[in-house]
Design a protein around this motif. Structure first.
Motif, short mmCIF file in Angstrom:
data_model
loop_
_atom_site.label_atom_id
_atom_site.label_comp_id
_atom_site.label_asym_id
_atom_site.label_seq_id
_atom_site.Cartn_x
_atom_site.Cartn_y
_atom_site.Cartn_z
N ASP B 44 15.89 4.88 30.22
CA ASP B 44 16.11 6.17 29.58
C ASP B 44 15.38 7.31 30.29
OD1 ASP B 44 13.62 5.33 29.01
OD2 ASP B 44 13.83 5.38 26.82
N VAL B 45 15.09 7.13 31.58
CA VAL B 45 14.45 8.21 32.32
C VAL B 45 15.50 9.27 32.66
CG1 VAL B 45 13.13 8.78 34.39
CG2 VAL B 45 12.83 6.55 33.32
N ASP B 46 15.15 10.53 32.44
CA ASP B 46 16.07 11.63 32.73
C ASP B 46 16.06 11.88 34.24
OD1 ASP B 46 17.70 13.84 32.49
OD2 ASP B 46 16.00 15.19 32.24
N THR B 47 17.19 11.66 34.91
CA THR B 47 17.20 11.72 36.36
C THR B 47 18.54 12.19 36.90
OG1 THR B 47 17.15 10.36 38.36
CG2 THR B 47 17.67 9.22 36.32
N SER B 48 18.48 12.88 38.04
CA SER B 48 19.73 13.25 38.71
C SER B 48 20.15 12.19 39.72
CB SER B 48 19.57 14.61 39.40
OG SER B 48 18.54 14.55 40.37
N ILE B 49 19.26 11.23 40.01
CA ILE B 49 19.67 10.09 40.84
C ILE B 49 20.59 9.21 39.99
CG2 ILE B 49 18.89 8.04 42.09
CD1 ILE B 49 16.22 9.42 42.58
N PRO B 50 21.77 8.89 40.50
CA PRO B 50 22.70 8.11 39.66
C PRO B 50 22.08 6.82 39.13
CG PRO B 50 23.82 8.93 41.60
CD PRO B 50 22.36 9.26 41.78
N LYS B 51 22.30 6.56 37.85
CA LYS B 51 21.87 5.30 37.25
C LYS B 51 22.91 4.24 37.53
CE LYS B 51 19.37 7.50 33.49
NZ LYS B 51 19.06 7.49 32.04
N LEU B 52 22.48 2.99 37.52
CA LEU B 52 23.42 1.93 37.89
C LEU B 52 24.16 1.34 36.69
CD1 LEU B 52 21.61 0.03 40.74
CD2 LEU B 52 23.56 1.57 40.86
N ASP B 53 23.65 1.56 35.48
CA ASP B 53 24.38 0.96 34.37
C ASP B 53 25.70 1.72 34.18
OD1 ASP B 53 22.98 3.15 33.59
OD2 ASP B 53 21.98 2.22 31.89
N GLY B 54 26.71 0.96 33.87
CA GLY B 54 28.02 1.57 33.68
C GLY B 54 28.94 1.40 34.87
N TYR B 55 28.39 0.93 35.99
CA TYR B 55 29.24 0.65 37.15
C TYR B 55 29.64 -0.82 37.16
CZ TYR B 55 28.01 5.18 39.21
OH TYR B 55 27.85 6.53 39.45
N SER B 56 30.89 -1.07 37.46
CA SER B 56 31.34 -2.47 37.60
C SER B 56 30.94 -2.98 38.98
CB SER B 56 32.85 -2.56 37.44
OG SER B 56 33.48 -1.96 38.57
N ALA B 57 31.02 -4.29 39.16
CA ALA B 57 30.71 -4.89 40.45
C ALA B 57 31.61 -4.31 41.54
CB ALA B 57 30.85 -6.41 40.38
N ASP B 58 32.89 -4.15 41.23
CA ASP B 58 33.83 -3.59 42.22
C ASP B 58 33.44 -2.17 42.62
OD1 ASP B 58 35.29 -5.87 42.37
OD2 ASP B 58 36.95 -5.18 41.09
N GLN B 59 33.05 -1.38 41.63
CA GLN B 59 32.65 0.00 41.93
C GLN B 59 31.41 0.04 42.82
OE1 GLN B 59 32.50 1.20 37.76
NE2 GLN B 59 33.99 2.83 38.16
N ILE B 60 30.43 -0.80 42.51
CA ILE B 60 29.21 -0.81 43.33
C ILE B 60 29.53 -1.27 44.75
CG2 ILE B 60 26.94 -1.90 43.61
CD1 ILE B 60 26.68 -1.89 40.56
N ARG B 61 30.38 -2.29 44.86
CA ARG B 61 30.76 -2.78 46.19
C ARG B 61 31.46 -1.66 46.99
NH1 ARG B 61 33.89 -6.31 44.69
NH2 ARG B 61 32.50 -8.11 44.62
N ASP B 62 32.39 -0.97 46.34
CA ASP B 62 33.12 0.11 47.02
C ASP B 62 32.18 1.25 47.43
OD1 ASP B 62 35.38 -1.37 46.71
OD2 ASP B 62 36.22 -0.18 45.07
#
Lengths: 427, 100
Positions: B44-62
Motif C-alpha cells: 500500500d505504498v503510494d508510488t508512481s513506479i508501477p506496482k506488479l499486482d494486477g498484471y497477469s503472467a502474459d502481461q509481465i512477460r510481454d
C-alpha cells in the motif's frame, strides 16, 4: 547448545522411522522440534531484510538480529539533508516492523565471533549460539589509512559516511560557513560504500550554496581518475551549478594524502588547503566484527560464494552488503537488499537439506543532482565461478542525451524507490 | 531441470513438510524474482513506479520482453536486457496474478 540442525533432523527421522509419507503427515511435530537458529549481526538494508525474509521463507527457524542502535539512519538520500530537501528524521527507522515479523531484536554490540564454536559474543547480552550466522555489518572506517584522520578528526572534518550525527555535524558546518567559503570533499579510491555518493553529495551541497551562499566554491579532491556516472554528474553540474564545483582527479594531484584536523588542513601531494568546511570520506573496510569472525581477507573486505553468500574462509557464516566482495555488484543499499532476499532463501534451503541455487540479481542506484534532476545506474549480475559478474549487454547509466523529462521522472522514481525499499526492509 | 526441481521439492517435504512458507517461496522462481520488489511493491505504498499486482503472467512477460528493445523508458530496458527469455518466463509466471 550448538547442535547441528542437520544432525538433529536426521536423528529425528531415524528415531521415528519416518518415511517421506510419515513426515508429510506430521508437520507439527517436526516444525516444533527441529528449529534451527540463525543469528544476524547488523540491522541495515542487508541484515534487516535478511532477517524478515528468512522468517517468511521458513517460520520454524529462530532468527535473532543483533544491532547496536535502537533505530537506523539510512544513508541513501541522506545527502538531500544538505540541500534542505529532506530532514534526518525522514531517514530514521525503528525495528518494530522487524520484530513484528517474528525476529528477536537484541539491541547490543556484537564484539566477537567464535567461528569454531558457532557463538556470537555481545557486549552486555551474553552469547548467542547459531547454526548459521549472517554478518551484514556494513563498513567501518579504515583508521590509519589516511594519516591524520582519526576518530577525533571526525569531529572537525566529518565524513558523514554513516548517516546520523555526522550528517548533522556537516550540515551545521555548512550553515555556519560565510558566503564565499571553500568546501572540500575528499573522495576515496575504490572500493567504498556507495560509489556515486560523493558526487551526489557535491551536487546537494552545491544546491545549498547556490541558494544561500552563491559566492562559495566546492572542490572535490579525488583519489581516482574516474567516478560513477561521471559524464552525467558533470553534465548536471554544468547545467545547474555553473563553475561552482571543481573536480580534481588522481593524476591531476587530487588524492588527499594527509589531514591535520587541528589546523583544518587538507594535503595533497602538490597542495595544501584550509577550507571553511572539509568533508573527508576516508578509505573503508568491512565492519570490524568481520575481522573478529575471520571472514575478512587482507583487503579488509569479505570474500563470498556468489551463489550462497557463504564465506569461503569460515563455514556457516554468510556475508552480504557493503562488507562483502560482490565483485561487479556495487556497495549499495539496493544490492544489500537484493542479496539479502536471495541469501535468506538460500539459507532456508540449506537448513532444510537442499542445495543453494545459482540465480540472477539486479541493482539500481539513483542519484539526485538537483530538485527534479535524477540519474541512475542499473546492473544485472550472475555467479560465474567464484565471482558475481555483470551480464554482458545489460545495465549501464541513464543516457547522456536523454530528454529532460527523464531526469524529472528519475528524480520522482528515486523518491518512490526510497519509500518502497525502506518499507520492505523495516515494515 | 525438471528432475532437479522434483528432487528439491522431495527433500523439502522430507525435511520440513509444512515448515517452509511454500515450496515456491524458496525455489528458483522466487530467487530470480527477488530483486524486483526493491522497486515494485505490491503493498500500500503510494508510488508512481508501477506496482506488479494486477498484471497477469502474459502481461509481465510481454512487458519485460518489450523493454529489452525499448529506449523510451528510463531504466527497465537496462535491467530487462540482463535476463534470458527463459528467465523472463519464470519471473512472469511467479509474479503474475493467477487467474481464478
Amino acid at each position: 547448545m550448538t547442535r547441528s540442525y542437520a544432525l538433529t533432523r536426521r536423528r529425528m527421522l531415524a528415531a521415528s522411522g519416518a518415511s517421506a509419507a510419515f513426515a508429510a503427515a506430521a508437520p507439527a511435530l517436526l516444525a516444533s522440534e527441529t528449529k534451527a537458529r540463525v543469528v544476524v549481526v547488523g540491522g541495515g538494508f542487508g541484515g534487516a531484510t535478511f532477517a524478515r525474509f528468512l522468517r517468511a521463507a521458513d517460520p520454524t527457524i529462530e532468527v535473532t538480529l543483533i544491532e547496536q542502535d535502537r533505530s537506523y539512519v539510512a544513508c541513501p538520500f541522506s545527502n538531500l539533508v544538505f540541500a534542505g530537501m529532506r530532514e534526518l528524521d525522514d531517514q530514521t527507522f525503528t525495528y518494530q516492523g522487524v520484530e513484528a515479523s517474528g525476529v528477536r531484536v537484541v539491541t547490543d554490540r556484537a564484539i566477537d565471533v567464535d567461528a569454531a564454536g558457532k557463538v556470537v559474543r555481545t557486549e552486555s547480552s551474553g552469547e548467542f549460539a547459531y547454526d548459521r550466522l549472517l554478518l551484514a555489518p556494513g563498513i567501518d572506517l579504515n583508521w590509519g589509512a589516511l594519516p591524520g584522520y582519526d576518530e577525533a578528526a571526525t569531529e572537525q572534518m566529518p565524513h558523514a559516511w554513516k548517516a546520523g550525527p555526522q550528517t548533522a555535524l556537516l550540515k551545521d558546518q555548512l550553515e555556519a560557513m560565510d558566503d564565499g567559503g571553500l568546501v572540500v570533499i575528499g573522495a576515496p579510491d575504490n572500493p567504498f560504500r556507495c560509489p556515486p555518493g560523493p558526487y551526489e553529495r557535491a551536487s546537494m551541497i552545491a544546491h545549498y550554496l547556490k541558494v544561500y551562499k552563491p559566492k562559495s566554491k566546492l572542490l572535490i579532491l579525488d583519489a581516482k581518475d574516474k567516478f560513477s556516472k561521471q559524464g552525467l554528474f558533470q553534465q548536471g553540474w554544468d547545467a545547474l551549478y555553473g563553475d561552482m564545483i571543481e573536480w580534481v582527479g588522481l593524476s591531476a594531484g587530487g588524492q588527499v594524502v594527509s589531514v591535520d584536523a587541528k589546523s583544518g588542513t587538507v594535503n595533497t601531494d602538490f597542495d595544501s588547503y584550509t577550507p571553511a568546511v572539509a568533508n573527508i570520506i576516508p578509505p573503508q573496510k568491512a565492519g570490524v566484527i568481520a575481522e573478529r569472525a575471520g571472514v575478512a581477507d587482507a583487503s579488509g573486505w569479505c570474500p563470498i560464494d556468489p551463489i550462497s553468500f557463504e564465506s569461503p574462509l569460515q563455514p556457516d557464516i554468510h556475508v552480504l552488503g557493503d562488507a562483502s566482495i560482490a565483485n561487479a555488484m556495487p556497495k549499495s543499499a539496493f544490492s544489500a537488499n537484493a542479496q539479502a532476499k536471495v541469501c535468506a532463501i538460500q539459507v532456508a534451503r540449506l537448513l532444510n537439506g537442499n542445495e543453494a541455487l545459482a540465480t540472477t540479481l539486479a541493482n539500481t542506484c539513483y542519484s539526485i543532482i538537483g530538485p527534479d534532476y535524477g540519474i541512475s545506474i542499473a546492473g544485472v549480475f550472475k555467479p560465474d565461478g567464484t565471482m558475481l559478474k555483470e551480464v554482458v549487454g545489460s545495465g549501464g547509466v541513464s543516457p547522456i542525451d536523454a530528454p529532460q523529462q527523464n531526469r524529472v521522472l528519475e528524480a520522482q522514481y528515486a523518491d518512490d524507490w526510497f519509500r518502497i525499499i525502506t518499507h520492505e526492509v523495516f515494515g | 531441470m525438471r528432475g532437479v526441481v522434483v528432487g528439491a521439492l522431495l527433500s523439502v517435504s522430507l525435511g520440513v513438510s509444512g515448515a517452509l512458507a511454500s515450496d515456491a517461496s524458496t525455489g528458483a522462481a522466487a530467487l530470480l524474482s527477488a530483486s524486483c520488489s526493491g522497486c515494485h511493491t505490491g503493498g500500500d505504498v503510494d508510488t508512481s513506479i508501477p506496482k506488479l499486482d494486477g498484471y497477469s503472467a502474459d502481461q509481465i512477460r510481454d512487458l519485460l520482453t518489450g523493454f529489452q528493445t525499448d529506449d523510451d523508458v528510463t531504466l527497465m530496458n537496462r535491467i530487462a536486457r540482463g535476463y534470458t527469455a527463459e528467465e523472463i518466463g519464470i519471473i512472469a509466471e511467479y509474479l503474475g496474478t493467477k487467474a481464478e
